[in-house]
Design a protein around this motif. Structure first.
Motif, PDB file in Angstrom:
ATOM      1  N   SER A 189       0.843  -1.187   0.000  1.00  0.00           N
ATOM      2  CA  SER A 189       0.000   0.000   0.000  1.00  0.00           C
ATOM      3  C   SER A 189       0.881   1.240   0.000  1.00  0.00           C
ATOM      4  N   ARG A 190       0.274   2.362  -0.232  1.00  0.00           N
ATOM      5  CA  ARG A 190       1.015   3.611  -0.075  1.00  0.00           C
ATOM      6  C   ARG A 190       1.453   3.761   1.379  1.00  0.00           C
ATOM      7  N   SER A 191       2.572   4.423   1.569  1.00  0.00           N
ATOM      8  CA  SER A 191       3.047   4.697   2.927  1.00  0.00           C
ATOM      9  C   SER A 191       2.140   5.746   3.563  1.00  0.00           C
ATOM     10  N   ARG A 192       1.714   5.480   4.777  1.00  0.00           N
ATOM     11  CA  ARG A 192       0.789   6.373   5.488  1.00  0.00           C
ATOM     12  C   ARG A 192       1.451   6.924   6.744  1.00  0.00           C
ATOM     13  N   LYS A 542      15.737   3.796   2.910  1.00  0.00           N
ATOM     14  CA  LYS A 542      14.383   3.319   2.665  1.00  0.00           C
ATOM     15  C   LYS A 542      14.091   2.166   3.621  1.00  0.00           C
ATOM     16  N   ALA A 543      12.799   1.886   3.810  1.00  0.00           N
ATOM     17  CA  ALA A 543      12.392   0.708   4.582  1.00  0.00           C
ATOM     18  C   ALA A 543      12.279  -0.463   3.622  1.00  0.00           C
ATOM     19  N   TYR A 544      13.133  -1.458   3.807  1.00  0.00           N
ATOM     20  CA  TYR A 544      13.178  -2.625   2.916  1.00  0.00           C
ATOM     21  C   TYR A 544      12.395  -3.786   3.519  1.00  0.00           C
ATOM     22  N   PHE A 545      11.951  -4.659   2.613  1.00  0.00           N
ATOM     23  CA  PHE A 545      11.178  -5.834   3.013  1.00  0.00           C
ATOM     24  C   PHE A 545      11.618  -7.032   2.179  1.00  0.00           C
ATOM     25  N   ALA A 546      11.613  -8.191   2.802  1.00  0.00           N
ATOM     26  CA  ALA A 546      11.868  -9.432   2.070  1.00  0.00           C
ATOM     27  C   ALA A 546      11.000 -10.528   2.660  1.00  0.00           C
ATOM     28  N   GLN A 547      10.684 -11.520   1.840  1.00  0.00           N
ATOM     29  CA  GLN A 547       9.981 -12.693   2.340  1.00  0.00           C
ATOM     30  C   GLN A 547      10.561 -13.937   1.691  1.00  0.00           C
ATOM     31  N   THR A 548      10.420 -15.040   2.403  1.00  0.00           N
ATOM     32  CA  THR A 548      10.873 -16.324   1.888  1.00  0.00           C
ATOM     33  C   THR A 548       9.918 -17.405   2.353  1.00  0.00           C
ATOM     34  N   SER A 561      12.120  -6.313  -1.746  1.00  0.00           N
ATOM     35  CA  SER A 561      11.491  -5.125  -2.298  1.00  0.00           C
ATOM     36  C   SER A 561      11.670  -3.977  -1.311  1.00  0.00           C
ATOM     37  N   VAL A 562      11.101  -2.826  -1.663  1.00  0.00           N
ATOM     38  CA  VAL A 562      11.100  -1.669  -0.780  1.00  0.00           C
ATOM     39  C   VAL A 562       9.676  -1.474  -0.284  1.00  0.00           C
ATOM     40  N   ALA A 563       9.500  -1.446   1.029  1.00  0.00           N
ATOM     41  CA  ALA A 563       8.161  -1.281   1.594  1.00  0.00           C
ATOM     42  C   ALA A 563       7.710   0.172   1.569  1.00  0.00           C
ATOM     43  N   SER A 564       8.616   1.097   1.791  1.00  0.00           N
ATOM     44  CA  SER A 564       8.266   2.524   1.778  1.00  0.00           C
ATOM     45  C   SER A 564       8.181   3.017   0.341  1.00  0.00           C
ATOM     46  N   ASP A 565       7.291   3.964   0.092  1.00  0.00           N
ATOM     47  CA  ASP A 565       7.162   4.489  -1.267  1.00  0.00           C
ATOM     48  C   ASP A 565       7.972   5.760  -1.472  1.00  0.00           C
ATOM     49  N   HIS A 566       8.908   6.020  -0.563  1.00  0.00           N
ATOM     50  CA  HIS A 566       9.750   7.218  -0.666  1.00  0.00           C
ATOM     51  C   HIS A 566      11.003   6.996   0.185  1.00  0.00           C
ATOM     52  N   LEU A 724      12.143  14.569   0.073  1.00  0.00           N
ATOM     53  CA  LEU A 724      13.110  14.478   1.160  1.00  0.00           C
ATOM     54  C   LEU A 724      13.643  15.875   1.477  1.00  0.00           C
ATOM     55  N   VAL A 725      13.108  16.472   2.532  1.00  0.00           N
ATOM     56  CA  VAL A 725      13.407  17.865   2.859  1.00  0.00           C
ATOM     57  C   VAL A 725      14.895  18.072   3.106  1.00  0.00           C
ATOM     58  N   ASP A 726      15.538  17.121   3.769  1.00  0.00           N
ATOM     59  CA  ASP A 726      16.950  17.300   4.113  1.00  0.00           C
ATOM     60  C   ASP A 726      17.886  17.186   2.922  1.00  0.00           C
ATOM     61  N   ARG A 727      17.357  16.909   1.732  1.00  0.00           N
ATOM     62  CA  ARG A 727      18.153  16.937   0.497  1.00  0.00           C
ATOM     63  C   ARG A 727      17.683  18.076  -0.411  1.00  0.00           C
ATOM     64  N   ALA A 728      17.109  19.112   0.203  1.00  0.00           N
ATOM     65  CA  ALA A 728      16.632  20.275  -0.545  1.00  0.00           C
ATOM     66  C   ALA A 728      17.272  21.531   0.020  1.00  0.00           C
ATOM     67  N   ASP A 729      17.132  22.648  -0.682  1.00  0.00           N
ATOM     68  CA  ASP A 729      17.405  23.947  -0.075  1.00  0.00           C
ATOM     69  C   ASP A 729      16.302  24.210   0.936  1.00  0.00           C
ATOM     70  N   GLN A 730      16.691  24.439   2.184  1.00  0.00           N
ATOM     71  CA  GLN A 730      15.703  24.669   3.231  1.00  0.00           C
ATOM     72  C   GLN A 730      15.686  26.142   3.635  1.00  0.00           C
ATOM     73  N   TRP A 731      14.478  26.670   3.749  1.00  0.00           N
ATOM     74  CA  TRP A 731      14.282  28.095   4.013  1.00  0.00           C
ATOM     75  C   TRP A 731      13.323  28.279   5.181  1.00  0.00           C
ATOM     76  N   PHE A 732      13.336  29.491   5.740  1.00  0.00           N
ATOM     77  CA  PHE A 732      12.328  29.843   6.722  1.00  0.00           C
ATOM     78  C   PHE A 732      12.112  31.352   6.697  1.00  0.00           C
TER      79      PHE A 732
END
Length: 841
Positions: A189-192, A542-548, A561-566, A724-732
């Motif tokens: 599902s989408r990450s919530r 990222k949050a990774y997932f595997a099953q066996t 796979s990757v569980a998180s969508d970002h 991903l805010v911490d990989r952007a120019d951040q302003w205030f």
């Protein structure tokens, strides 16, 4: 393996054309369609039919004789212990892609070996362990299913099976076949994002799903802040079944009220009847446990037990109504005065074990304790010492068949730091706590294994598994069939590539023997900002997932796979645990977990600071892959909607009356306050030909402007990784008042530091600023040209998306509801976005 074909869309068109053609001719089949092998006749072969065909959804939708094929294999009755079967399909054109599945019994039976390859290739092969005495009509039949995933030329495959010995190995580990990408079949599902009233953070999420499908997430705010609890419905027979976790998304109103259906409050709340008075008696650590199916069937919800770490104790809670109400026992549960990192697990439907370690002393003498509750986790008996000597505390688990308790931990000392140790306690009966524990070494890493907690789980068939991160290089799993007396060689179950990092493993077992779900935080070199990899400030996680389905095989097949969508985090991840000195980035704290729902699908929650000031819990639910209870492929259908994103002002909403005292305990008066943020709205306007960015914050009590106060509104632009805010120019932009009440308005830059904090640098005066006490708001404006003069990731112009929208406020010497304080503070979660363009005068 990357396929040369141009994707599933092309394959679907090909499949449609092939199906139309196939219906106009006789169906084809493998020749011969079956064979029997034995020790005397250990091999067999067959040939598939030739066709241009495609089945982009694999087994789920293929048509036998058109784009898939069946070969039935029978083993002659005999002793096959120490034996396995090798299955291979080969062809000539490397652009063709055949997938080979092996089912136990008929085609409806569990999958033993799924597809594991892709174009370009001219063969796919796998093995499955027999390792048993075979009886006719009981366990002698296997169905080999060959799917024409993407066959672009007439190129009949050749199939072969052979009986062979399970190879002995002199290596330190087993080798798995790790399948990723589209062939894994995994989908989520989408990450919530999860929301809780007044929470500055919610990290270290614990998750459980009971046998009725009640799915719980618990997370910690930190000491004196308490814990938070959410619930989802993962019962497929329920009228409120929510496989896409839409209950996580709150519906905000501009007055700071909201509908937040998944949130169930704070289990350890000091005053649970008034949300504005929340604050817990603990919050340092948390765990959950849910009752198992009782011997006598009952329609009552299984018990939910929770625990909350206080500095010198553990408070515990119990619910019999799915977390709607909690009974809290705040005192004396551990009977050990200084404790750390508690874990919980049920035995049956009403007995709960609580495990923990004492917080003081040397590694060589540290003690690991166990307490037992027979009233569903509300009161506990005296402590039993499960182990002496060790470092990082792993979890506990209980064998539901015989009551054996497993307590895993890292060893002590230089050599012990590489060991996963398990204390094993076998009770005289299910009615008593184990009196004696024996500590065994389950696995040895090449490097220290505390990256962070080692994990142990026992399956319904009694197989015990441990998982650990070997120096951060990869996640490994080992298993035991005999209560931990002997252990199989570990097997690597993650593939992060050269320079990749895998941390914080967790596992859960399914009902099918050999089945495991595995999660971890992973960072690849390719995803990092500098391409170098490693657990550094340049890493992106990222949050990774595997099953066996065959974790105990000599060569397991792992689907990754990757569980998180970002990307969930952009910085280093601390492995230091609790520390009072300088620390790396602890925004994700120390662990996250996975649970299995009644359909054998994974339910995952992790900590995430991709858009927020600090870490908060997110969730995702597996909607595609293998059912770990049955071994069959499953795809959950239905809408998987994205959470609504506000793109017009206000884009940011916050809880009303969640401003708190700056110092603990977390007093949150149920009154309006100048620091109590309700909304923030972003926009732009044209002023004398210049483009100004505007930001307006409303606060419930901003009908006066107090001295020594600050109202700050954050935004970010042009991230290297989406969202991903911490990989952007951040302003205030911000408004301030000094001790005399003089107002100033400014703008500046923000930057996440290696320790997880954010440093704000004022660059100059804003172009405009004003308070509107009637609307209880403050507005600050800045010319985009000023930002462009110092930007590092791209200009702010028409079409630029402002993301990471969030804010904070603090006031000093405020008296609210008769409470005098050194100050009150409030901060928001991340809101929506604003796209520059169509700015009005």
């Amino acid at each position: 393996m990357q396929r040369v074909l141009s994707g599933r869309a092309v394959l679907r068109l090909l499949a449609a054309a092939v199906l139309a053609f196939g219906l106009s001719r006789l169906l084809a089949a493998a020749a011969p369609s079956s064979a029997t092998i034995s020790a005397a006749n250990p091999s067999a072969a067959w040939d598939g039919f030739g066709a241009v065909a495609a089945s982009p959804d694999g087994e789920a939708t293929c048509v036998e004789g058109t784009n898939c094929d069946i070969f039935t294999l029978t083993l002659a009755p005999a002793d096959y212990r120490g034996k396995r079967v090798r299955v291979k399909a080969s062809w000539t054109n490397q652009l063709n892609d055949y997938d080979v599945y092996v089912h136990q019994g008929s085609l409806d039976g569990p999958v033993l070996t799924p597809a594991n390859g892709g174009a370009p290739s001219t063969a796919e092969e796998s093995t499955f362990d027999v390792n048993a005495i075979v009886t006719a009509g009981v366990n002698d039949t296997y169905t080999i299913h060959v799917v024409y995933f993407g066959v672009v030329s007439v190129d009949p495959y050749h199939g072969a099976v052979s009986l062979e010995a399970i190879p002995a190995t002199t290596a330190n580990t087993r080798t798995a076949s790790i399948v990723s990408g589209a062939k894994s079949g995994l989908a989520f599902s989408r990450s919530r994002a999860l929301y809780a009233f007044g929470a500055g953070q919610d990290v270290e999420p614990s998750v459980r799903v009971d046998y009725q499908g009640n799915a719980y997430v618990g997370a910690i705010r930190g000491l004196t802040g308490g814990n938070d609890l959410w619930r989802f419905d993962l019962n497929p027979s329920s009228a409120t079944y929510d496989p896409f976790l839409t209950a996580a998304t709150p519906v905000w109103r501009a007055d700071g009220t909201l509908s937040n259906p998944a949130y169930k409050g704070q289990p350890d709340a000091l005053a649970p009847n008034n949300e504005s008075d929340l604050g817990g008696d603990g919050g340092g650590d948390m765990d959950l446990a849910v009752g198992f199916r009782p011997a006598v069937p009952s329609a009552m919800p299984p018990l939910l037990a929770t625990s909350s770490l206080v500095a010198a104790n553990v408070s515990v809670q119990r619910s019999s109504d799915r977390g709607e109400t909690m009974t809290n026992n705040p005192a004396g549960n551990t009977t050990v005065q200084v404790d750390d990192r508690q874990w919980m697990e049920f035995l049956g439907d009403h007995t709960v074990y609580l495990g923990y370690r004492d917080f003081t002393g040397l590694q060589a003498t540290s003690k690991y304790y166990l307490n037992r509750s027979d009233d569903g986790g509300l009161t506990y008996g005296p402590a039993v010492v499960a182990a002496i000597g060790g470092n990082t505390t792993g979890n506990i688990d209980v064998d539901q068949r015989d009551g054996t308790v497993y307590f895993c931990h890292q060893g002590d000392g230089t050599d012990g730091a590489k060991e996963v140790r398990v204390a094993v306690g076998q009770p005289a009966s299910l009615a008593v706590t184990p009196a004696v524990f024996n500590t065994v070494v389950a696995a040895r890493g090449q490097k220290p294994i505390a990256n962070l907690f080692p994990v142990c789980k026992v399956a319904s068939d009694g197989t015990v598994y441990v998982a650990y991160s070997d120096g951060g290089d990869a996640i490994y799993v080992a298993h035991s069939f005999d209560h931990g007396s002997t252990w199989a060689l570990p097997v690597r179950v993650s593939d992060m590539g050269p320079g990749g990092v895998a941390l914080f493993p967790w596992i859960e077992t399914g009902d099918r023997p050999g089945s495991l779900a595995i999660v971890w935080y992973g960072a690849t070199a390719a995803d990092s900002e500098d391409g170098a990899g490693g657990n550094t400030d340049r890493a992106n996680w990222k949050a990774y997932f595997a099953q066996t389905l065959n974790a105990t095989a000599a060569t397991p097949t792992i689907f990754q796979s990757v569980a998180s969508d970002h990307v969930i985090h952009g910085s280093n991840i601390s492995l230091a645990g609790f520390t009072t000195g300088t620390s790396p980035n602890r925004n994700l704290a120390d662990f996250f977990q996975v649970a299995i729902d009644p359909q054998g699908m994974a339910f995952v929650s992790w900590a995430d600071d991709s858009a927020d000031f600090s870490g908060h819990a997110y969730v995702a639910h597996q909607i595609g892959g293998y059912n770990l209870n049955t071994g069959k492929s499953l795809r959950i259908k239905g809408a998987n909607p994205a959470a609504p994103i506000a793109t017009a002002a206000p884009q940011v909403f916050d809880f009303r009356h969640d401003a708190r005292a700056v110092s603990p305990p977390p007093v949150m008066p149920d009154q309006d306050s100048p620091a109590d943020i309700l909304t923030i709205g972003y926009g732009c306007q044209i002023v004398n030909g210049a483009t100004w960015i505007t930001a307006t914050m409303t606060a419930s009590g901003l009908d006066t402007v107090p001295p020594d106060a600050l109202w700050r509104m954050n935004f970010a632009t042009n991230p290297t990784k989406p969202g991903l805010v911490d990989r952007a120019d951040q302003w205030f932009v911000e408004a301030d008042t000094d001790a005399g009440g003089v107002r100033t308005f400014s703008w500046g830059t923000a930057a996440r530091q290696s320790n997880g904090s954010i440093v704000y640098t004022i660059k100059g005066a804003a172009d405009s600023g004003a308070f509107d006490l009637t609307r209880r708001s403050v507005t600050v404006k800045v010319d985009a040209a000023k930002l462009n003069a110092v930007q590092t990731r791209g200009p702010v112009a028409a079409g630029t998306v402002l993301m990471g929208l969030r804010g904070s406020a603090t006031t000093a010497r405020t008296v609210v509801a008769g409470t005098a304080s050194a100050g009150f503070s409030d901060s928001t979660r991340a809101g929506g976005t604003f796209t520059m363009g169509s700015c009005q005068p």
